[in-house]
Design an enzyme around this catalytic site. Structure first.
Site, mmCIF file in Angstrom:
data_model
loop_
_atom_site.group_PDB
_atom_site.id
_atom_site.type_symbol
_atom_site.label_atom_id
_atom_site.label_comp_id
_atom_site.label_asym_id
_atom_site.label_seq_id
_atom_site.Cartn_x
_atom_site.Cartn_y
_atom_site.Cartn_z
ATOM 1 N N ASP A 1 -1.923 3.839 -1.846
ATOM 2 C CA ASP A 1 -3.005 4.255 -0.992
ATOM 3 C C ASP A 1 -4.655 4.186 -1.719
ATOM 4 O O ASP A 1 -5.282 4.595 -1.193
ATOM 5 C CB ASP A 1 -2.506 5.839 0.422
ATOM 6 C CG ASP A 1 -3.553 5.196 1.537
ATOM 7 O OD1 ASP A 1 -4.771 4.684 1.760
ATOM 8 O OD2 ASP A 1 -3.590 6.818 2.291
ATOM 9 N N HIS B 1 -6.269 3.176 3.178
ATOM 10 C CA HIS B 1 -6.109 3.340 4.802
ATOM 11 C C HIS B 1 -7.801 3.072 5.169
ATOM 12 O O HIS B 1 -8.511 3.440 6.614
ATOM 13 C CB HIS B 1 -5.278 4.131 5.051
ATOM 14 C CG HIS B 1 -6.344 5.594 5.441
ATOM 15 N ND1 HIS B 1 -5.873 6.747 4.226
ATOM 16 C CD2 HIS B 1 -6.920 6.880 5.457
ATOM 17 C CE1 HIS B 1 -6.055 8.133 3.888
ATOM 18 N NE2 HIS B 1 -7.250 7.623 4.872
ATOM 19 N N SER C 1 -11.000 11.226 2.817
ATOM 20 C CA SER C 1 -10.298 10.356 2.658
ATOM 21 C C SER C 1 -11.183 9.232 1.240
ATOM 22 O O SER C 1 -12.011 9.387 2.118
ATOM 23 C CB SER C 1 -9.383 10.325 3.155
ATOM 24 O OG SER C 1 -8.692 10.344 4.722
#
Length: 381
Positions: free
Chosen positions: A147, A117, A225
């Protein structure tokens, strides 16, 4: 008749009042002189900083945390994603920053691991290393269901410090956890905490479940992230992926995809650009159709892929006759003895399998319970 004071008495009172006023003025004057003198004396006193209290040696715990950051931070990178836009009037192409994130160096060949992402929808990406050098990155492969994404840069070996790889299967709740990343664009940020829980499940961007997820209270914010979650031995134990927060900022609950999953998927992304996933060799109906139209649980087989494991095992597909009558296919109820309520359960059970494994599949066929041994094949993507 009213009585008035005699003239001499009035003069005497006036004289006394004048004397009192003069004396009071003198007292005030002398007091003012003394205050000024005191203030001048105070102002003349030199004010110096207070003496520093000796710190003493750092605690062993502090030393360990400092060393961990010094050893591992060069393995963490700052990722900037870029979108290309065409100017409406001149038709020139210009670059527009799209977002930021974190990642870590996987090997000395320049492979960088991050979240899918983080780079999703980007046209380009740039990697900033620990020495502030910036490198254009090439996309190698992605696995949206977990992911994960792999990029690659062409940087000299002396600037690439691969992260140490740990394992997640033997983690314990309560052991220390350290996150390094770039929250809100502030690069090389260290946060500390513990492993709060294990075996959590979160939803990927493809809405498929990611199982075995690590929960931590080490502060994770937007920009973290793709960064590493580390143990006290400086080893990677997970990739920081998501937070639970009504506001989008740190709320004490962060999630990391476990390193055992990363270490299984990343080599495939580097070699093939995708993950070779095992499958039964079927196409399935939407969960909503099974639950609402059929009023049951399980996974309905729509099609059986020719030459796949399901066809070879004898599983039945849904068919439609010439007059439009539909004959339902097998409804998968269990795989390897585990209940299958919906497609998420099926994906979860197959998640730790590999191509070539044989699994037992229990189905409902027209009200009868049947069992089949199905050899898993490679899913086509």
């Amino acid at each position: 008749m009213e009585n008035y004071p005699e003239g001499n008495t009035y003069k005497s009172h006036r004289k006394n009042s004048i004397i009192t006023f003069v004396l009071l003025g003198a007292v005030i004057y002398m007091a003012t002189i003394q205050v000024k003198a005191w203030w001048s004396e105070q102002s003349a006193t030199k004010v110096t900083p207070r003496a520093v209290t000796p710190r003493g040696d750092l605690g062993e715990d502090e030393k360990a945390t400092i060393k961990l950051f010094e050893e591992t931070s060069p393995s963490v990178v700052f990722i900037t994603t870029i979108n290309l836009r065409r100017d409406f009037f001149s038709t020139n192409i210009y670059k527009m920053p799209a977002g930021t994130g974190s990642g870590f160096i996987w090997d000395s060949d320049g492979h960088i691991v991050t979240n899918y992402h983080v780079i999703k929808g980007a046209d380009e990406a740039q990697i900033t290393l620990w020495d502030q050098s910036t490198w254009d990155a090439k996309l190698v492969g992605v696995e949206p269901d977990k992911d994960l994404a792999v990029l690659k840069i062409k940087a000299p070996d002396d600037r690439l410090k691969p992260i140490k790889i740990g394992e997640s299967k033997n983690l314990l709740v309560g052991q220390k956890a350290f996150a390094i990343g770039n929250p809100f664009g502030f690069d090389q940020t260290l946060t500390t905490g513990v492993i709060s829980a294990l075996g959590r499940e979160i939803e990927s961007v493809t809405r498929r479940p990611i199982t075995g997820v690590i929960q931590t209270n080490a502060a994770i914010n937007p920009g973290n992230s793709g960064g590493p979650l580390l143990d006290s031995a400086y080893r990677l134990i997970g990739i920081n992926t998501a937070i639970y927060s009504p506001t989008g900022s740190y709320a004490g609950i962060g999630f990391a995809v476990p390193v055992d999953t990363i270490n299984r998927i990343v080599p495939q992304l580097i070699e093939y650009g995708k993950v070779i996933k095992p499958g039964l060799g079927i196409n399935i109906a939407p969960d909503s159709f099974v639950s609402t139209r059929l009023n049951t649980s399980g996974v309905l087989i729509l099609n059986v892929i020719e030459g796949g494991g399901a066809e070879k095992a004898g599983l039945k597909a849904t068919t439609q006759s010439a007059n439009g009558k539909i004959s339902l296919g097998d409804i998968i109820k269990k795989v390897e003895g585990k209940n299958v309520e919906d497609s998420s359960d099926l994906f979860r059970i197959l998640d730790d399998k590999v191509v070539g494994d044989t699994v037992n599949v229990a189905v409902d066929r027209d009200g009868k319970d049947l069992n089949f041994e199905v050899t898993l094949g490679a899913l086509t993507q």
